[in-house]
Design a protein around this motif. Structure first.
Motif, PDB file in Angstrom:
ATOM      1  N   GLN A 139     -16.472  18.287 -14.096  1.00 23.46           N
ATOM      2  CA  GLN A 139     -15.502  18.168 -15.188  1.00 23.46           C
ATOM      3  C   GLN A 139     -14.413  19.227 -15.053  1.00 23.46           C
ATOM      4  O   GLN A 139     -13.999  19.849 -16.028  1.00 23.46           O
ATOM      5  CB  GLN A 139     -16.216  18.305 -16.542  1.00 23.46           C
ATOM      6  N   ASP A 140     -13.952  19.405 -13.814  1.00 26.40           N
ATOM      7  CA  ASP A 140     -12.965  20.433 -13.513  1.00 26.40           C
ATOM      8  C   ASP A 140     -11.562  19.852 -13.627  1.00 26.40           C
ATOM      9  O   ASP A 140     -11.201  18.911 -12.910  1.00 26.40           O
ATOM     10  CB  ASP A 140     -13.200  20.978 -12.099  1.00 26.40           C
ATOM     11  N   HIS A 141     -10.746  20.441 -14.509  1.00 29.37           N
ATOM     12  CA  HIS A 141      -9.387  19.951 -14.725  1.00 29.37           C
ATOM     13  C   HIS A 141      -8.541  20.075 -13.461  1.00 29.37           C
ATOM     14  O   HIS A 141      -7.774  19.164 -13.122  1.00 29.37           O
ATOM     15  CB  HIS A 141      -8.731  20.727 -15.869  1.00 29.37           C
ATOM     16  N   ASP A 142      -8.665  21.202 -12.761  1.00 32.33           N
ATOM     17  CA  ASP A 142      -7.893  21.390 -11.540  1.00 32.33           C
ATOM     18  C   ASP A 142      -8.295  20.373 -10.470  1.00 32.33           C
ATOM     19  O   ASP A 142      -7.464  19.928  -9.677  1.00 32.33           O
ATOM     20  CB  ASP A 142      -8.085  22.812 -11.001  1.00 32.33           C
ATOM     21  N   GLY A 143      -9.576  20.019 -10.466  1.00 36.06           N
ATOM     22  CA  GLY A 143     -10.034  19.004  -9.521  1.00 36.06           C
ATOM     23  C   GLY A 143      -9.427  17.647  -9.798  1.00 36.06           C
ATOM     24  O   GLY A 143      -9.041  16.923  -8.870  1.00 36.06           O
ATOM     25  N   TYR A 144      -9.323  17.294 -11.082  1.00 36.75           N
ATOM     26  CA  TYR A 144      -8.670  16.035 -11.447  1.00 36.75           C
ATOM     27  C   TYR A 144      -7.201  16.038 -11.009  1.00 36.75           C
ATOM     28  O   TYR A 144      -6.699  15.052 -10.473  1.00 36.75           O
ATOM     29  CB  TYR A 144      -8.731  15.824 -12.962  1.00 36.75           C
ATOM     30  N   ARG A 145      -6.531  17.151 -11.253  1.00 34.16           N
ATOM     31  CA  ARG A 145      -5.121  17.239 -10.898  1.00 34.16           C
ATOM     32  C   ARG A 145      -4.942  17.136  -9.382  1.00 34.16           C
ATOM     33  O   ARG A 145      -4.013  16.492  -8.897  1.00 34.16           O
ATOM     34  CB  ARG A 145      -4.527  18.551 -11.418  1.00 34.16           C
ATOM     35  N   GLU A 146      -5.844  17.760  -8.642  1.00 32.58           N
ATOM     36  CA  GLU A 146      -5.780  17.685  -7.191  1.00 32.58           C
ATOM     37  C   GLU A 146      -6.018  16.257  -6.703  1.00 32.58           C
ATOM     38  O   GLU A 146      -5.348  15.763  -5.790  1.00 32.58           O
ATOM     39  CB  GLU A 146      -6.818  18.627  -6.582  1.00 32.58           C
ATOM     40  N   GLY A 147      -6.991  15.581  -7.333  1.00 34.64           N
ATOM     41  CA  GLY A 147      -7.263  14.191  -6.969  1.00 34.64           C
ATOM     42  C   GLY A 147      -6.088  13.279  -7.246  1.00 34.64           C
ATOM     43  O   GLY A 147      -5.751  12.410  -6.428  1.00 34.64           O
ATOM     44  N   TRP A 148      -5.430  13.473  -8.393  1.00 33.25           N
ATOM     45  CA  TRP A 148      -4.258  12.661  -8.721  1.00 33.25           C
ATOM     46  C   TRP A 148      -3.116  12.950  -7.750  1.00 33.25           C
ATOM     47  O   TRP A 148      -2.373  12.040  -7.361  1.00 33.25           O
ATOM     48  CB  TRP A 148      -3.810  12.924 -10.155  1.00 33.25           C
ATOM     49  N   ALA A 149      -2.966  14.216  -7.362  1.00 30.65           N
ATOM     50  CA  ALA A 149      -1.914  14.561  -6.411  1.00 30.65           C
ATOM     51  C   ALA A 149      -2.171  13.892  -5.064  1.00 30.65           C
ATOM     52  O   ALA A 149      -1.233  13.395  -4.409  1.00 30.65           O
ATOM     53  CB  ALA A 149      -1.836  16.082  -6.236  1.00 30.65           C
ATOM     54  N   MET A 150      -3.430  13.851  -4.635  1.00 26.60           N
ATOM     55  CA  MET A 150      -3.771  13.154  -3.392  1.00 26.60           C
ATOM     56  C   MET A 150      -3.433  11.672  -3.485  1.00 26.60           C
ATOM     57  O   MET A 150      -2.853  11.087  -2.566  1.00 26.60           O
ATOM     58  CB  MET A 150      -5.264  13.322  -3.090  1.00 26.60           C
TER      59      MET A 150
END
Length: 288
Positions: A139-150
């Motif tokens: 549930q990591d917000h930065d991980g979600y943002r990184e995934g969306w950027a990818m």
């Protein structure tokens, strides 16, 4: 992934763009998103929401799509210089297309019934899926943002790659021994979509996140792009210049996406540096 440009492949590219549009529209419909009306009055000025001019009424994804495809009209002299350097680097790679093909498959015809498209796409898919899985589990917000950027970098660069394939019509090295077979019916070699996607996803992996594991991230991220491009050459699916063009497209699309998401990536770029007897392609990045 790099199959012939049949109607189904063209439809896939259109569906990617349509999906981004649908997601953006859904995002805009979420209560509390941009475009929500201001209350008529507020008891405390400090509690007033920001004025309308400080909030964009354009959904972020739609805004990114528009900015991405209209970026050249805002380029300055330096931007055009980098673009010219990239074109020169692709041209330099084109000079060695035949030699690289000969190194892997010899001088004669080398038709292949299997270009290992699926196999060569697995590492990129694994990195992308692993990023999302980790974000979901933690549930990591930065991980979600990184995934969306990818996802955004891969989608934007992928649509561009499909358009270039259609326009260039270049024959693949398993079809011809001549690297100058352009504008042919069914040709879809330039650029490599696998290399484009791998460098788009890999660059986001390399340059996102905190700096604790920056060296490892860069090793894995850029290594993903280099390894994927090598496999495409080894499997006689692309010319060297196809993979260089894919790398440039993937990296630049990822840098664009991260600049929109993070806004602190202006210190990294490709450059072609003249040296005695030729030129050297370099990539400059600000170290933490």
């Amino acid at each position: 992934m790099d199959g012939l440009l049949r109607p189904g492949k063209i439809l896939t590219a259109l569906l990617i763009a349509a999906s981004l549009t649908v997601c953006a529209t859904a995002w805009a419909a979420v209560p509390g998103s941009a475009g929500t009306e201001m209350p008529a009055a507020a008891a405390d000025p400090a509690e007033m929401p920001p004025p309308p001019e400080s909030r964009s009424s354009t959904p972020p994804v739609l805004s990114d799509i528009g900015a991405y495809f209209t970026a050249p009209v805002r380029w300055d002299g330096r931007d055009w210089a980098w673009f010219g350097g990239t074109v020169l680097a692709i041209g330099l790679a084109h000079r060695y297309d035949r030699q690289v093909r000969t190194h892997f498959v010899g001088t004669g015809p080398a038709p292949s019934a299997n270009s290992n498209d699926t196999k060569d796409a697995i590492p990129t898919a694994a990195v992308f899926g692993g990023t999302w899985l980790f974000a979901l589990l933690t549930q990591d917000h930065d991980g979600y943002r990184e995934g969306w950027a990818m996802a955004e970098a891969a989608a934007l660069s992928g649509v561009t790659a499909y358009a270039l394939k259609f326009a260039a019509g270049r024959q693949r090295p398993d079809t011809t021994t001549n690297p100058n077979e352009w504008f042919k019916s069914g040709g879809d070699s330039f650029p490599s979509l696998h290399s484009t996607a791998a460098f788009a996803v890999g660059t986001v992996l390399a340059e996102s996140g905190n700096d604790d594991y920056r060296f490892l991230r860069r090793l894995l991220g850029y290594g993903l792009g280099v390894a994927t491009s090598y496999e495409r050459l080894k499997h006689n699916a692309h010319w060297l210049s196809d993979t260089v063009a894919g790398a440039a497209l993937g990296i630049s699309s990822a840098r664009f996406t991260m600049d929109r998401r993070y806004g602190d990536n202006s210190e990294s770029h490709l450059a072609l540096v003249p040296i005695e007897g030729g030129a050297m392609l370099t990539y400059r990045v600000s170290m933490p």
